[in-house]
Design a protein around this motif. Sequence first.
Motif, PDB file in Angstrom:
ATOM      1  N   ALA A   1      22.970 -22.665 -68.952  1.00  0.00           N
ATOM      2  CA  ALA A   1      23.965 -22.056 -68.424  1.00  0.00           C
ATOM      3  C   ALA A   1      23.137 -21.365 -67.042  1.00  0.00           C
ATOM      4  CB  ALA A   1      24.845 -20.912 -68.825  1.00  0.00           C
ATOM      5  N   GLU A   2      21.899 -20.951 -66.914  1.00  0.00           N
ATOM      6  CA  GLU A   2      21.104 -20.210 -66.164  1.00  0.00           C
ATOM      7  C   GLU A   2      20.627 -21.317 -65.062  1.00  0.00           C
ATOM      8  OE1 GLU A   2      17.338 -17.175 -65.309  1.00  0.00           O
ATOM      9  OE2 GLU A   2      17.648 -18.380 -67.324  1.00  0.00           O
ATOM     10  N   ARG A   3      20.489 -22.624 -65.226  1.00  0.00           N
ATOM     11  CA  ARG A   3      19.935 -23.586 -64.814  1.00  0.00           C
ATOM     12  C   ARG A   3      21.239 -24.216 -63.816  1.00  0.00           C
ATOM     13  NH1 ARG A   3      17.385 -25.365 -69.344  1.00  0.00           N
ATOM     14  NH2 ARG A   3      18.874 -27.166 -69.637  1.00  0.00           N
ATOM     15  N   ILE A   4      22.648 -23.896 -64.599  1.00  0.00           N
ATOM     16  CA  ILE A   4      23.799 -24.474 -63.709  1.00  0.00           C
ATOM     17  C   ILE A   4      23.768 -23.376 -62.839  1.00  0.00           C
ATOM     18  CG2 ILE A   4      26.315 -24.759 -64.069  1.00  0.00           C
ATOM     19  CD1 ILE A   4      25.623 -25.988 -66.706  1.00  0.00           C
ATOM     20  N   PHE A   5      23.889 -22.153 -63.070  1.00  0.00           N
ATOM     21  CA  PHE A   5      23.932 -20.948 -62.244  1.00  0.00           C
ATOM     22  C   PHE A   5      23.101 -21.066 -61.082  1.00  0.00           C
ATOM     23  CE2 PHE A   5      22.885 -16.794 -60.866  1.00  0.00           C
ATOM     24  CZ  PHE A   5      23.835 -16.010 -60.615  1.00  0.00           C
ATOM     25  N   ASP A   6      21.786 -21.431 -61.158  1.00  0.00           N
ATOM     26  CA  ASP A   6      20.740 -21.304 -60.194  1.00  0.00           C
ATOM     27  C   ASP A   6      21.413 -22.485 -59.022  1.00  0.00           C
ATOM     28  OD1 ASP A   6      19.421 -19.357 -61.277  1.00  0.00           O
ATOM     29  OD2 ASP A   6      18.030 -20.645 -62.203  1.00  0.00           O
TER      30      ASP A   6
ATOM     31  N   LEU B   1      30.464 -23.479 -66.513  1.00  0.00           N
ATOM     32  CA  LEU B   1      29.476 -22.521 -67.434  1.00  0.00           C
ATOM     33  C   LEU B   1      28.698 -21.593 -66.684  1.00  0.00           C
ATOM     34  CD1 LEU B   1      28.156 -24.620 -70.420  1.00  0.00           C
ATOM     35  CD2 LEU B   1      29.132 -22.144 -70.401  1.00  0.00           C
ATOM     36  N   LEU B   2      28.419 -21.927 -65.343  1.00  0.00           N
ATOM     37  CA  LEU B   2      27.778 -20.653 -64.562  1.00  0.00           C
ATOM     38  C   LEU B   2      28.364 -19.217 -64.706  1.00  0.00           C
ATOM     39  CD1 LEU B   2      29.392 -19.788 -61.598  1.00  0.00           C
ATOM     40  CD2 LEU B   2      28.812 -22.359 -61.127  1.00  0.00           C
TER      41      LEU B   2
END
Length: 505
Positions: free
Chosen positions: A130-135, A204-205
Amino acid sequence: MKAPRAVVIGSGFGGLAAAVRLRVMGYDVQVLEALDQPGGRARVFRRDGYTFDAGPTVITAPYLLEELFALAGRRMEEYVQLVPVDPFYRILFHDGSTFDYVQDEERLLAQIRAMSPRDVDGYRKLAAHAERIFDIGYTQLADQPFDRARDMIWVIPKMIALESHRTVYGLVARYIKDERLRRAFTFEPLLVGGNPFTTTSIYLLIHWLERKWGVHFAKGGTGEIVSGLVRLLGEMDVPVRLNAPVERIEVSNGRASAVCLEGGERIAADVVVSNADPSYVYTRMIDGAHRRRNTDAAVARKRQSMSLFVAYFGSTKTFPDVAHHTIVLGERYKGLLNDIFARKRLAPDASLYLHAPTRTDPSLAPPGHEALYVLSPVPNNRAGIDWKQQAEPYFERILEELDRRVLPGIRSTVTSPSFLTPDEFEHDLRSVDGAAFGLEPRLTQSAYFRYHNRSDDVAGLYFVGAGTHPGGGVPGVLSSAKVLERVVPRPAHPAAVPTMAGAAR
């Protein structure tokens, strides 16, 4: 020479944020609101000593609000106070178990361990994903325009690497085995109008966005944020005109040249920014002769989001053990969502979001009382449900569920009830099909495939709000106003913005 004029249609969060940014850019700005108070979906209902926020109640990414005040040389704290909410959400499962979604990772992992020890490592991997998607999906793309094919092409490899072809539920299920936890980590797309079983996993972000910045509530209610922004705009010489519904956008030589109000008044404009539903604007406010791409047929093919049934009511007793935000999940999950999104029928069961703001701010109700708001996702008006007949009995069914599971004795204490149904979304808020969030956030209706912030058909026309990129939710709507700074031309002769010292305090 006079500064160019920008007219903003609608005073929701997107419209107010757009007005601030356009004014700072040097435009002479006017905001037109169809209703008798500002805020759009974020308006306020006050009666019998209760204050009810009509729409958004979850404030995340507060820096986006801080930015708006900072652009004008102000501090947000002088206009509105945000306080953190803990837990973010208390989730009640059908089997009687509960889960508190919180920011602190150790508390979160301890609850997962107690519920399903095998899912602790899976959650760590899910959170990292989720953090990678957010980034990518938020940090790099949320305030970028996606109105040209090349804007999308360069990001496709990143989306493939992030497994954006998967749905939110599909990606969570890769990491989490316990069905209750799968539901706890996939309900959030419903907050922006999406079905977790069809919404792209890009969303999912939201999970990491909440983990990163927390969940907040404005003292006095979300309406205080609206009031603070309207006050800020007044200090910036930007009027917010109420009871001013726009009937038509005038187009001359392919360019937006004016807006015409119901009643005939014409207001000339160099730039028009719409915070209204783009589906409504294209089909109801712009003559078909000016729409090569967004024709009536093209708009009709789009999938609108689900709608909402929202009940606002007071209680003559308090419930001190209730969390500020509670998610009440029913026994069915996928089947219920299919009823709402695909079958378009009013199901006999429901999953609910209960908002109890007096947990954080008792001033929103009379002493010893509770102000409550319960929301149920329902089909949009393509379902043909007669809400004049169904609203009261549906509310009674919801009260029975709340009485049984979270608010014992509530049915005998209810006072001052009122409802918001898909009919109000369609007619009062001018949302096509009564959709609560504009287009459904599927992969094929996200980024480049969503309505563009810069109109494809009419020069000088721009869009902000849930219906355009990046999508619904307060962070998405506020980010859509940031996109304007990249697509609206800077004035050759900008208007001066009043300084802090010169503002009316």
